[in-house]
Design a protein around this motif. Sequence first.
Motif, PDB file in Angstrom:
ATOM      1  N   THR A   3      -7.168  -2.633  27.051  1.00 14.84           N
ATOM      2  CA  THR A   3      -6.359  -1.426  27.078  1.00 14.84           C
ATOM      3  C   THR A   3      -7.266  -0.216  27.180  1.00 14.84           C
ATOM      4  O   THR A   3      -8.266  -0.111  26.468  1.00 14.84           O
ATOM      5  CB  THR A   3      -5.506  -1.331  25.802  1.00 14.84           C
ATOM      6  OG1 THR A   3      -4.654  -2.473  25.735  1.00 14.84           O
ATOM      7  CG2 THR A   3      -4.668  -0.066  25.805  1.00 14.84           C
ATOM      8  N   LYS A 213       9.477  -0.685  19.045  1.00 16.79           N
ATOM      9  CA  LYS A 213       8.059  -0.878  18.747  1.00 16.79           C
ATOM     10  C   LYS A 213       7.928  -1.430  17.330  1.00 16.79           C
ATOM     11  O   LYS A 213       8.896  -1.449  16.566  1.00 16.79           O
ATOM     12  CB  LYS A 213       7.294   0.451  18.855  1.00 16.79           C
ATOM     13  CG  LYS A 213       7.299   1.066  20.252  1.00 16.79           C
ATOM     14  CD  LYS A 213       6.505   0.229  21.238  1.00 16.79           C
ATOM     15  CE  LYS A 213       6.507   0.841  22.622  1.00 16.79           C
ATOM     16  NZ  LYS A 213       5.725   0.035  23.590  1.00 16.79           N
ATOM     17  N   ARG A 221       0.872   5.741  16.606  1.00 16.01           N
ATOM     18  CA  ARG A 221       1.245   6.772  17.572  1.00 16.01           C
ATOM     19  C   ARG A 221       1.393   8.118  16.863  1.00 16.01           C
ATOM     20  O   ARG A 221       1.016   9.171  17.410  1.00 16.01           O
ATOM     21  CB  ARG A 221       2.554   6.394  18.282  1.00 16.01           C
ATOM     22  CG  ARG A 221       3.026   7.429  19.299  1.00 16.01           C
ATOM     23  CD  ARG A 221       2.143   7.465  20.531  1.00 16.01           C
ATOM     24  NE  ARG A 221       2.357   8.701  21.286  1.00 16.01           N
ATOM     25  CZ  ARG A 221       1.876   8.914  22.514  1.00 16.01           C
ATOM     26  NH1 ARG A 221       1.157   7.995  23.111  1.00 16.01           N
ATOM     27  NH2 ARG A 221       2.105  10.055  23.120  1.00 16.01           N
ATOM     28  N   SER A 245      -1.875  -0.700  21.606  1.00 18.07           N
ATOM     29  CA  SER A 245      -0.864  -0.513  22.660  1.00 18.07           C
ATOM     30  C   SER A 245       0.136   0.561  22.245  1.00 18.07           C
ATOM     31  O   SER A 245       1.306   0.286  21.970  1.00 18.07           O
ATOM     32  CB  SER A 245      -0.149  -1.847  22.936  1.00 18.07           C
ATOM     33  OG  SER A 245      -1.068  -2.831  23.334  1.00 18.07           O
ATOM     34  N   ASP A 248       2.115   4.073  25.773  1.00 15.63           N
ATOM     35  CA  ASP A 248       3.188   3.988  26.770  1.00 15.63           C
ATOM     36  C   ASP A 248       4.493   4.591  26.264  1.00 15.63           C
ATOM     37  O   ASP A 248       5.560   4.379  26.847  1.00 15.63           O
ATOM     38  CB  ASP A 248       3.413   2.537  27.196  1.00 15.63           C
ATOM     39  CG  ASP A 248       3.803   1.638  26.038  1.00 15.63           C
ATOM     40  OD1 ASP A 248       3.693   2.073  24.868  1.00 15.63           O
ATOM     41  OD2 ASP A 248       4.222   0.477  26.300  1.00 15.63           O
ATOM     42  N   PHE A 249       4.421   5.360  25.155  1.00 12.46           N
ATOM     43  CA  PHE A 249       5.615   6.028  24.632  1.00 12.46           C
ATOM     44  C   PHE A 249       5.185   7.229  23.804  1.00 12.46           C
ATOM     45  O   PHE A 249       4.004   7.375  23.463  1.00 12.46           O
ATOM     46  CB  PHE A 249       6.460   5.060  23.784  1.00 12.46           C
ATOM     47  CG  PHE A 249       5.887   4.767  22.412  1.00 12.46           C
ATOM     48  CD1 PHE A 249       6.434   5.356  21.274  1.00 12.46           C
ATOM     49  CD2 PHE A 249       4.812   3.899  22.254  1.00 12.46           C
ATOM     50  CE1 PHE A 249       5.916   5.085  20.019  1.00 12.46           C
ATOM     51  CE2 PHE A 249       4.292   3.618  20.999  1.00 12.46           C
ATOM     52  CZ  PHE A 249       4.842   4.215  19.881  1.00 12.46           C
ATOM     53  N   SER A 250       6.139   8.090  23.485  1.00 13.52           N
ATOM     54  CA  SER A 250       5.881   9.257  22.635  1.00 13.52           C
ATOM     55  C   SER A 250       6.979   9.382  21.595  1.00 13.52           C
ATOM     56  O   SER A 250       8.151   9.098  21.867  1.00 13.52           O
ATOM     57  CB  SER A 250       5.838  10.545  23.469  1.00 13.52           C
ATOM     58  OG  SER A 250       4.768  10.528  24.382  1.00 13.52           O
TER      59      SER A 250
END
Length: 280
Positions: A3, A213, A221, A245, A248-250
């Motif tokens: 990643t 998630k 995050r 990982s 890929d999102f917020s």
Amino acid sequence: MTTSIPEIILNDGNKIPAVGFGTYKLKGNEGTAAIESAINHGYRLLDSAYNYENEGTVGAAIRRTSVPREELIITSKLPGRYHSYQDAVVTIQESLYRANLDYYDIYLIHWPNPNRDLYVEAWQALIDAKKWGLIRSIGVCNFLPEHLKRLQDETGVLPAINQIELHPFFNQEEQRKWHEEHGVVTESWSPLARANDVFQNKVLQEIATKYNKTVSQIILRWHYQLGAIAIPKSATSNRQLENISIFDFSLDDHAMQTIAELTLPDGRMKGQNPAVYEEF
């Protein structure tokens, strides 16, 4: 599978990954294998310490992996019993010997130990070790703003990093604000707090469900969006991948605020207040 991790620029111009890998209690062959696995999954920032007694394990993992040394960011830390200038210089050298490295990318003072009042002396040793090429970036752990200000006032050099206890139950808002205003990068130790407690938290579980998630991904995050570098530890390959990982999102503002509201007046897990705590 590897990643790619975003980078953060330090106040000395050096770059470090926005998420790292903690190595506390990872020792011997099993520890080496776990660290090598993390590197192979894409972790490039590895966090160790003299007092973890695993600098050699980290060094062994570096030698085993096919990733070039120059792509790795290796951290270690100076223990409190070696804060006097000459002791600090020798300990930095010993840290390098233990890991079989020519330099550390980051070296930190582990705790200020204010009652001994030698942390400025230790800081001067780190400044000099950087000049000698033994360290690329220098910083501290667990320093309060008053300690950081004194370092700058007496040496003219402000740490690039302050690694502090930071997790949803202790969000360190005022400390983080001071760091941001003065160009110090915040790094989070124990970013997931006590895993069993945090994973069972209903608020965090609800947010995790909303975003599809895991709870750990939500928390990590959250750290990233705070601008803090989290250094989660896991010896399990799947968990290592899970923890990295998170790009890929917020989280939306409501989720960020909801997590912030989980903080406690003194949510320190072990009551280690840097104003009085002594680490040796």
